[in-house]
Design an enzyme around this catalytic site. Structure first.
Site, PDB file in Angstrom:
ATOM      1  CD  GLU A 104      16.799  74.084  -8.060  1.00 44.27           C
ATOM      2  OE1 GLU A 104      17.764  74.804  -8.123  1.00 44.27           O
ATOM      3  OE2 GLU A 104      15.792  74.355  -7.383  1.00 44.27           O
ATOM      4  CG  ASP A 105      16.894  69.735 -12.077  1.00 45.00           C
ATOM      5  OD1 ASP A 105      17.099  70.945 -11.863  1.00 45.00           O
ATOM      6  OD2 ASP A 105      17.758  68.851 -11.943  1.00 45.00           O
TER       7      ASP A 105
END
Ligand code: MN
Length: 716
Positions: free
Chosen positions: A82-83
């Site tokens: 995600e990051d």
């Protein structure tokens, strides 16, 4: 949970080493950490800390429930997709498929698009369902992730705090509760309350604080007294005072109780080694301290749906203080604290993750309910409300006469109860008895009611009126589908359900099974034309789901092989052998009337020996907990009764002709009745036969009659 603030990778390793000594695994965990650390380098959390502190803490929370190495590794890397734009494939290459799947699963849960609250919730629930049915560890990592985010929620602006706390209270804490992970559940609840109702939270905390010294003194005095008492009677045990959570006190205040009346503020927990010692300890305590009659609960004999077991009693303790006492074994305590995750704690279970998945799918009622709701076609609003109000929150527990617990929404009726036990029970229901009195069908059930559902074979099915009476959406959907579905559809649906249940049980992804080449192979082998027909034949019992799945996945050991290895002791009087048990009363269940040659499973009844069912009998599902292996002897001596239904496409009376055919095959007939159904005629016959092959000979004889369209065995 006491904890320090600045954990490092060394702390994590130390915690893992407490239950995991394999050096290779430790190395893998370190690698996962350094990979995640590198990915997140330069990123910071709202708390001001380096980002890696978050996944590290999530992993540490998981070591407290003895998570396996894959789960700990996934926790460390849960935010890298995600990051940090890391691809799933990269994780797979470095750390293997399983870890990559878990990381990906957790990421998917986090990535939610929404425009309205309802859409958002639907998306979230559906992702939870998928996560849970594919690998429940995904949800466990998510719970730990949320717990750490809640612990550091102070760093966010107030509107975000409230939003996250609300979601935690409505979705994550109930999920933790249903999975039995009490440790995480109770901290999530307390933290949510602190942000949702800070006034109430700090008020209770302060009151608790003020009375703490007095309570602590009373508790330790009582503790000494009870411990001496048990030691005198030779019961080795551990005993501790325990703090009630702020949220549980808030809940009771909310139900209108006064702070000073909440008697279980004083609480003890006693741990012993055996179930027998639990009852012994209870007896000893009751002989010294008077119990409050209605406060005694035996969750050992009748475990809660999330597998919780314990004895609860409230007694007048020293100085007239009321004490809530819990008594349980160490093993029960493990399950009470860690629920589904307790499989991890037992190291001899090599395949804890498979066991966890099976337990989730087969024993946790809420999982089944949520899956069923997902399959029903309903509006998004209905779906969200049903999951939230009827499955996750506000449940009551009622009992079957055999002591099995059924979990229901508030204000549920006997109709909801019947359908929850089994759709068939609901459809043949004619009345209900609650706590020994006959009640109307719109009776509102209450916690701990004992409910007996009266059914009748001649019932024509539910009445439309029930749609207005039933409380849960799930029940109403089942009733509605009775009116809209043909018999064939019912079978097809059941077949699909059975197949997919088998796939889940064996951890086979649906996509993998449903590949075109697999399906054509199955269709070819069974000589059937399409997948709907496959569902139909599985649903009506012609082929078992296991047999169909085995056509593709042959690795799975056939249970029959395993069965042969087990010691078999002959039960001398009957044709049925019970694994590991000598001289026991055996009855053939009359719901499915097994005959020699049928796959059978025994069910240990309370006080009436073992009742033997056909392996595909739907009544067994509810009873799984008390199953035992049984086998037919090599040469059964008796004849056995079974009921068949003969469907004919003529209205003429063909009784005599059919009787002759049956006689020709040397089967005796006990009862032969005619029932009409539309343009067809259905005959119900009770036959006495020697074996399954004998019965199949009768079938093929009857099949020769041109007007016979279908023959089936009756399952009640
Ligand atoms: Mn996270």
């Amino acid at each position: 949970m006491a904890r320090k603030e600045n954990y490092t990778i060394d702390d994590l390793i130390e915690k893992v080493r407490k239950y995991q000594s394999n050096d290779e695994n430790i190395e893998l965990i370190k690698e996962a950490y350094f990979f995640a650390e590198k990915c997140h380098r330069g990123q910071f959390r709202k708390t001001g800390e380096e980002y890696i502190i978050h996944p590290l803490n999530v992993a540490i929370i998981l070591t407290e429930i003895y998570a396996d190495k894959e789960t700990v590794m996934a926790a460390l890397m849960h935010d890298v997709i995600e990051d940090c734009d890391v691809e799933k494939e990269e994780i797979e290459e470095k750390f293997g498929k399983e870890v990559a799947y878990l990381v990906y699963g957790v990421s998917k849960l986090g990535r939610i698009n929404f425009s309205t609250e309802n859409e958002y919730l639907i998306d979230y629930y559906k992702k939870i369902i998928v996560g849970m049915s594919e690998d429940v560890r995904v949800i466990i990592v998510k719970l730990a992730d949320r717990l750490h985010n809640m612990r550091t929620l102070w760093a966010l602006p107030e509107n975000k705090q409230k939003k996250i706390a609300k979601e935690t209270m409505e979705i994550l804490a109930p999920l933790a509760h249903h999975l039995g992970i009490h440790k995480i559940k109770s901290e999530l609840e307390d933290l949510s309350l602190r942000y949702l109702k800070p006034d109430v939270f700090y008020d209770i905390a302060e009151k608790l604080n003020k009375t703490k010294v007095e309570r602590d003194n009373t508790v330790s005095e009582m503790l000494r007294y009870v411990t001496n008492l048990l030691t005198e009677h030779g019961i080795t045990h551990e005993i501790k005072g325990r703090a009630k959570s702020i949220y549980s006190i808030y809940n009771k205040l909310n139900k209108g109780r006064k702070f000073s009346d909440i008697y279980d503020l004083l609480a003890l927990r006693i741990l012993v080694h055996t179930e027998q010692e639990c009852y012994l300890a209870l007896g000893i305590i009751h002989s010294k301290f008077k119990p409050i009659p209605k406060r005694f609960k035996d969750y050992i004999a009748m475990p809660k749906p999330n597998m919780y077991q314990s004895l609860h009693t409230t007694v007048f303790g020293i100085d007239g203080y009321l004490f809530e006492i819990q008594i349980r074994t160490y093993e029960m305590d493990e399950i009470a604290e860690n629920g589904i995750a307790s499989h991890w704690a037992y190291k001899e279970h090599k395949d804890a993750s498979v066991l966890m998945q099976n337990t989730t799918e087969q024993k946790l009622q809420f999982f089944k309910s949520i899956i069923e709701l997902n399959e029903d076609k309903m509006s998004s609003e209905d779906f969200v409300n049903s999951v939230k109000d009827e499955v996750l929150n506000n449940n009551i527990y009622c009992f079957t006469p055999k002591g099995d617990i059924i979990e229901l929404p508030h204000d549920a009726t006997p109709i909801d109860f019947a359908y929850k036990v089994h759709t068939r029970v609901g459809e043949t229901m004619v009345g209900a008895i609650v706590n020994n009195s006959i009640v109307p069908l719109d009776y509102k059930l209450r916690n701990n009611d004992i409910v007996k559902i009266n059914t009748s074979k001649s019932s024509k099915g539910p009445s439309r009126e029930w749609l207005n009476i039933a409380k849960s959406t799930q029940t109403r959907n089942k009733i509605r589908s009775f009116f809209t579905k043909s018999e064939k559809e019912v079978y097809m649906e059941r077949g699909k359900e059975q197949l997919e249940k088998e796939l889940r049980k064996r951890k086979i992804a649906y996509d993998d099974f449903y590949q075109a080449e697999h399906i054509s192979l199955i269709l070819e082998h069974l000589k059937i034309s399409d997948i709907d027909e496959l569902y139909l034949e599985v649903g009506n019992g012609k082929y078992s789901s296991m047999m169909v799945v085995n056509l593709i996945y042959k690795k799975e050991e056939e249970p029959s092989i395993e069965k042969i290895k087990k010691p078999i002791i002959k039960n001398s009087d009957t044709d049925i052998l019970v694994s590991g048990i000598d001289k026991v009363k055996v009855n053939l269940a009359n719901c499915c009337s097994p005959i020699p040659g049928d796959d059978i499973i025994g069910y240990i009844t309370k006080g009436n020996g073992i009742s033997v069912h056909r392996a595909n009998c739907h009544n067994l599902e509810v009873l799984e907990r008390r199953n035992v292996d049984v086998y037919w002897s090599d040469a059964p001596k008796e004849r056995y009764q079974t009921t068949i239904l003969i469907h004919c496409n003529t209205k003429e009376d063909k009784l005599l002709e059919m009787l002759q055919k049956i006689n020709m095959q040397d089967a005796s007939i006990d009862k032969f009745v005619t029932m009409s159904k539309g343009d067809d005629t259905v005959y119900e016959a009770d036959l006495y036969v020697k074996s399954l092959s004998h019965l199949l000979r009768v079938f093929s004889e009857l099949d020769k009659l041109s007007y016979v369209t279908r023959i089936e065995r009756l399952m009640k």
